[in-house]
Design a protein around this motif. Structure first.
Motif, PDB file in Angstrom:
ATOM      1  N   MET A   5       3.270  12.976  10.496  1.00 35.43           N
ATOM      2  CA  MET A   5       1.923  12.566  10.041  1.00 35.43           C
ATOM      3  C   MET A   5       1.914  12.342   8.533  1.00 35.43           C
ATOM      4  N   GLY A   6       2.609  13.241   7.817  1.00 35.42           N
ATOM      5  CA  GLY A   6       2.674  13.119   6.363  1.00 35.42           C
ATOM      6  C   GLY A   6       3.381  11.858   5.940  1.00 35.42           C
ATOM      7  N   ASN A   7       4.437  11.477   6.693  1.00 31.11           N
ATOM      8  CA  ASN A   7       5.178  10.252   6.383  1.00 31.11           C
ATOM      9  C   ASN A   7       4.310   9.017   6.571  1.00 31.11           C
ATOM     10  N   ILE A   8       3.489   9.030   7.629  1.00 25.44           N
ATOM     11  CA  ILE A   8       2.617   7.889   7.902  1.00 25.44           C
ATOM     12  C   ILE A   8       1.596   7.714   6.785  1.00 25.44           C
ATOM     13  N   ILE A   9       1.011   8.829   6.348  1.00 24.58           N
ATOM     14  CA  ILE A   9       0.035   8.778   5.257  1.00 24.58           C
ATOM     15  C   ILE A   9       0.696   8.276   3.976  1.00 24.58           C
ATOM     16  N   TYR A  10       1.925   8.731   3.737  1.00 24.69           N
ATOM     17  CA  TYR A  10       2.659   8.301   2.541  1.00 24.69           C
ATOM     18  C   TYR A  10       2.937   6.799   2.574  1.00 24.69           C
ATOM     19  N   ILE A  11       3.360   6.305   3.758  1.00 24.70           N
ATOM     20  CA  ILE A  11       3.659   4.871   3.902  1.00 24.70           C
ATOM     21  C   ILE A  11       2.403   4.031   3.684  1.00 24.70           C
ATOM     22  N   ILE A  12       1.284   4.481   4.286  1.00 20.10           N
ATOM     23  CA  ILE A  12       0.012   3.752   4.123  1.00 20.10           C
ATOM     24  C   ILE A  12      -0.404   3.731   2.658  1.00 20.10           C
ATOM     25  N   GLY A  13      -0.240   4.874   1.992  1.00 19.96           N
ATOM     26  CA  GLY A  13      -0.571   4.952   0.570  1.00 19.96           C
ATOM     27  C   GLY A  13       0.257   3.995  -0.264  1.00 19.96           C
ATOM     28  N   GLU A  14       1.558   3.895   0.056  1.00 19.10           N
ATOM     29  CA  GLU A  14       2.440   2.968  -0.664  1.00 19.10           C
ATOM     30  C   GLU A  14       2.045   1.521  -0.417  1.00 19.10           C
ATOM     31  N   ILE A  15       1.690   1.214   0.840  1.00 22.35           N
ATOM     32  CA  ILE A  15       1.304  -0.154   1.183  1.00 22.35           C
ATOM     33  C   ILE A  15       0.034  -0.574   0.448  1.00 22.35           C
ATOM     34  N   LEU A  16      -0.928   0.360   0.358  1.00 15.42           N
ATOM     35  CA  LEU A  16      -2.216   0.049  -0.260  1.00 15.42           C
ATOM     36  C   LEU A  16      -2.114  -0.138  -1.777  1.00 15.42           C
ATOM     37  N   LYS A  17      -0.965   0.168  -2.352  1.00 16.56           N
ATOM     38  CA  LYS A  17      -0.773  -0.049  -3.792  1.00 16.56           C
ATOM     39  C   LYS A  17      -0.617  -1.531  -4.122  1.00 16.56           C
ATOM     40  N   TYR A  18      -0.259  -2.318  -3.100  1.00 17.47           N
ATOM     41  CA  TYR A  18      -0.037  -3.749  -3.315  1.00 17.47           C
ATOM     42  C   TYR A  18      -1.363  -4.505  -3.246  1.00 17.47           C
ATOM     43  N   ASP A  19      -1.599  -5.341  -4.249  1.00 14.86           N
ATOM     44  CA  ASP A  19      -2.845  -6.106  -4.325  1.00 14.86           C
ATOM     45  C   ASP A  19      -2.980  -7.066  -3.148  1.00 14.86           C
ATOM     46  N   PHE A  20      -1.881  -7.729  -2.753  1.00  9.71           N
ATOM     47  CA  PHE A  20      -1.963  -8.716  -1.677  1.00  9.71           C
ATOM     48  C   PHE A  20      -2.259  -8.046  -0.333  1.00  9.71           C
ATOM     49  N   MET A  21      -1.862  -6.777  -0.190  1.00 14.76           N
ATOM     50  CA  MET A  21      -2.167  -6.060   1.036  1.00 14.76           C
ATOM     51  C   MET A  21      -3.656  -5.726   1.123  1.00 14.76           C
ATOM     52  N   MET A  22      -4.242  -5.351  -0.008  1.00 16.12           N
ATOM     53  CA  MET A  22      -5.673  -5.047  -0.038  1.00 16.12           C
ATOM     54  C   MET A  22      -6.488  -6.295   0.296  1.00 16.12           C
ATOM     55  N   LYS A  23      -6.076  -7.440  -0.254  1.00 10.93           N
ATOM     56  CA  LYS A  23      -6.781  -8.698   0.027  1.00 10.93           C
ATOM     57  C   LYS A  23      -6.657  -9.051   1.513  1.00 10.93           C
ATOM     58  N   ALA A  24      -5.477  -8.824   2.072  1.00 11.70           N
ATOM     59  CA  ALA A  24      -5.254  -9.122   3.489  1.00 11.70           C
ATOM     60  C   ALA A  24      -6.130  -8.235   4.375  1.00 11.70           C
ATOM     61  N   ILE A  25      -6.235  -6.962   4.011  1.00  9.88           N
ATOM     62  CA  ILE A  25      -7.026  -6.010   4.798  1.00  9.88           C
ATOM     63  C   ILE A  25      -8.511  -6.369   4.753  1.00  9.88           C
ATOM     64  N   VAL A  26      -9.024  -6.678   3.559  1.00 14.58           N
ATOM     65  CA  VAL A  26     -10.451  -7.018   3.409  1.00 14.58           C
ATOM     66  C   VAL A  26     -10.778  -8.300   4.166  1.00 14.58           C
ATOM     67  N   ALA A  27      -9.996  -9.359   3.924  1.00 19.19           N
ATOM     68  CA  ALA A  27     -10.257 -10.643   4.574  1.00 19.19           C
ATOM     69  C   ALA A  27     -10.089 -10.537   6.084  1.00 19.19           C
ATOM     70  N   GLY A  28      -9.017  -9.889   6.518  1.00 19.03           N
ATOM     71  CA  GLY A  28      -8.759  -9.754   7.948  1.00 19.03           C
ATOM     72  C   GLY A  28      -9.835  -8.967   8.665  1.00 19.03           C
ATOM     73  N   SER A  29     -10.310  -7.887   8.046  1.00 14.40           N
ATOM     74  CA  SER A  29     -11.344  -7.046   8.667  1.00 14.40           C
ATOM     75  C   SER A  29     -12.666  -7.797   8.800  1.00 14.40           C
ATOM     76  N   LEU A  30     -13.038  -8.539   7.760  1.00 10.91           N
ATOM     77  CA  LEU A  30     -14.297  -9.294   7.801  1.00 10.91           C
ATOM     78  C   LEU A  30     -14.261 -10.379   8.874  1.00 10.91           C
ATOM     79  N   ILE A  31     -13.140 -11.074   8.968  1.00 15.72           N
ATOM     80  CA  ILE A  31     -13.011 -12.133   9.972  1.00 15.72           C
ATOM     81  C   ILE A  31     -12.969 -11.531  11.369  1.00 15.72           C
ATOM     82  N   ALA A  32     -12.345 -10.350  11.492  1.00 17.12           N
ATOM     83  CA  ALA A  32     -12.309  -9.651  12.784  1.00 17.12           C
ATOM     84  C   ALA A  32     -13.715  -9.294  13.239  1.00 17.12           C
TER      85      ALA A  32
END
Length: 273
Positions: free
Chosen positions: A1-28
């Motif tokens: 569980m700790g590894n998953i949280i760590y990986i998600i935290g690392e992914i969210l550091k990327y600006d393009f990932m945040m943009k993908a999450i926001v745009a994808g969620s709104l369109i969903a």
């Protein structure tokens, strides 16, 4: 569980990932709201037909060096109105009119792409999605249009609910059925265009259909179906983005596969219930 949280935290550091999450969620969310009206009205394949139209408009935009999204929105909206007009005035079934427009659009798109020396990388990314490279402009446009779509659906919710189940009864209540059908068509055309960056023109209809049919297996209430559909759709987008990033997979296809898995699980739960 700790590894998953760590990986998600690392992914969210990327600006393009945040943009993908926001745009994808709104369109969903937008596609889930519209999906239930289309599926229950047995008009769900209009998303697939308009996706083929967007293929032609994207090819045209890339040939003319214009913004694919800005060029696609008005043309796809007009195509959605033409589909309704063919159905209303020429005694052509909805699926037949969708087939006419979509097949013509694919042929036109192939001809246009041949003028620019075939399928280049840009066109391929619009065919199958490229959410991880979404631009700031596309993100802002997705946010604005998604909010407009949601506000319109909330504003006309009762009327949309009425025409979804019984158009004749809605007419007797004084609801302008034809106007609302045009509204749904235009909203779905905008959603299709916005979704081509998420899963591409070839897969966007899955974001409209899968979450709704999944929710219908689990709920008998109209509002609960919408809520479950939104949860499934957003969850599929988020999981699809994370899985595709971690394992270097095509994002659009991964989102669709996650949606399909959710549908299979809902079928099993429905059988058990």
């Amino acid at each position: 569980m700790g590894n998953i949280i760590y990986i998600i935290g690392e992914i969210l550091k990327y600006d393009f990932m945040m943009k993908a999450i926001v745009a994808g969620s709104l369109i969903a969310i937008s596609s889930s709201f519209l999906g239930i009206f289309l599926v229950l009205k047995k008009y769900s394949m209009i998303g697939d037909g308009l996706a083929h139209v967007s293929f032609a408009t994207v090819a045209m935009a890339l040939l003319l060096n214009q913004s694919p999204i800005l060029m696609s929105i008005p043309i796809v909206a007009v195509a959605s109105i033409i589909i309704l007009k063919l159905t209303e005035t020429n005694n052509i079934d909805g699926d037949a009119s969708i087939g006419l427009i979509s097949s013509f659009s694919v042929a036109l798109g192939v001809l246009i792409s041949s003028l620019s020396n075939g399928f280049n990388v840009d066109l391929f990314s619009y065919l199958f999605g490229s959410i991880l490279v979404i631009s700031n402009f596309e993100l802002i446009l997705s946010v604005i249009l998604s909010i407009i779509i949601l506000l319109l659906i909330i504003l006309f919710y009762n009327s949309l609910f009425a025409i979804t189940y019984d158009e004749n009864f809605a007419m007797t209540m004084g609801i302008n059925v034809k106007q609302l059908n045009y509204l749904i068509s235009i909203l779905i055309s905008i959603t299709v265009v916005l979704g081509i960056r998420v899963v591409g023109t070839m897969l966007i209809s899955s974001m409209i259909i899968f979450p709704t049919v999944t929710a219908l297996q689990l709920s008998t209430s109209f509002k609960n179906t919408i809520i479950i559909s939104i949860i499934v759709s957003v969850l599929s987008v988020l999981l699809g983005i994370f899985i595709s990033f971690i394992y270097d997979l095509p994002t659009g296809a991964t989102i669709v596969i996650v949606n399909a898995i959710c549908f299979v699980i809902s079928l099993i739960i429905g059988k058990i219930k």
